[in-house]
Design a protein around this motif. Structure first.
Motif, mmCIF file in Angstrom:
data_model
loop_
_atom_site.group_PDB
_atom_site.id
_atom_site.type_symbol
_atom_site.label_atom_id
_atom_site.label_comp_id
_atom_site.label_asym_id
_atom_site.label_seq_id
_atom_site.Cartn_x
_atom_site.Cartn_y
_atom_site.Cartn_z
ATOM 1 N N GLY A 72 0.867 -1.141 0.022
ATOM 2 C CA GLY A 72 -0.042 -0.143 -0.142
ATOM 3 C C GLY A 72 0.835 1.300 0.113
ATOM 4 O O GLY A 72 0.608 2.231 -0.630
ATOM 5 N N LEU A 75 2.373 1.703 -3.617
ATOM 6 C CA LEU A 75 1.512 2.273 -4.482
ATOM 7 C C LEU A 75 1.202 3.603 -4.162
ATOM 8 O O LEU A 75 0.966 4.285 -5.082
ATOM 9 N N GLU A 76 1.021 3.990 -2.869
ATOM 10 C CA GLU A 76 0.628 5.392 -2.596
ATOM 11 C C GLU A 76 1.858 6.268 -3.255
ATOM 12 O O GLU A 76 1.475 7.174 -3.701
ATOM 13 N N ALA A 84 -4.081 1.466 -3.723
ATOM 14 C CA ALA A 84 -3.418 1.486 -2.168
ATOM 15 C C ALA A 84 -4.382 1.675 -1.048
ATOM 16 O O ALA A 84 -4.093 0.776 -0.077
ATOM 17 N N CYS A 87 -5.558 -1.973 -0.475
ATOM 18 C CA CYS A 87 -4.440 -2.674 0.475
ATOM 19 C C CYS A 87 -4.504 -2.090 1.742
ATOM 20 O O CYS A 87 -4.527 -2.991 2.624
ATOM 21 N N ILE A 108 -4.495 8.487 2.244
ATOM 22 C CA ILE A 108 -4.954 8.097 0.802
ATOM 23 C C ILE A 108 -6.385 8.697 0.643
ATOM 24 O O ILE A 108 -6.628 9.367 -0.299
#
Length: 128
Positions: A72, A75-76, A84, A87, A108
């Motif tokens: 996560g 991905l962020e 993300a 996740c 996020i």
């Protein structure tokens, strides 16, 4: 793998990646080696390769909250915010007392302009 581990602990992430890559060539299905290499990739901000390795680990260990957490974050950092968030949803499902996961999901959600949800997650993180 001892040398890879030592290099990782000493912050020599590029050297550790080389060592882990050699070990993976001998044990291609070893999720632990991939997880450690992903950690090193993330530390040198090579998030694309970290993401690839974390996904491999999750294919072998689909309930590993720590790996979902690390994926996560990667991905962020790659601005793949929706994925993300998923996740961190998974981390929270697996480990509902993980304050860091609530905080990261809040961050996020804030970036996704989901302000109410972000505030809920930040509040939950503070309570844990």
């Amino acid at each position: 793998t001892n040398r890879a581990y030592s290099n990782r602990k000493l912050g020599r992430h590029e050297m550790a990646i080389e060592d882990y890559t050699r070990a993976i060539s001998l044990q291609p299905k070893n999720a632990g080696l991939r997880s450690n290499r992903a950690y090193c990739y993330a530390n040198i901000e090579n998030f694309k390769d970290a993401i690839r390795d974390y996904r491999f680990v999750l294919s072998a260990q689909p309930n590993n909250a720590r790996v979902y957490h690390n994926l996560g974050i990667a991905l962020e950092r790659e601005n793949q915010l929706e994925e993300a968030k998923l996740c961190f949803d998974k981390v929270i499902n697996l480990d509902p007392k993980n304050a860091s996961a609530f905080f990261m999901r809040g961050t996020i959600c804030d970036k996704l302009k989901l302000v109410d949800k972000a505030m809920q997650d930040y509040s939950k993180a503070l309570k844990l």
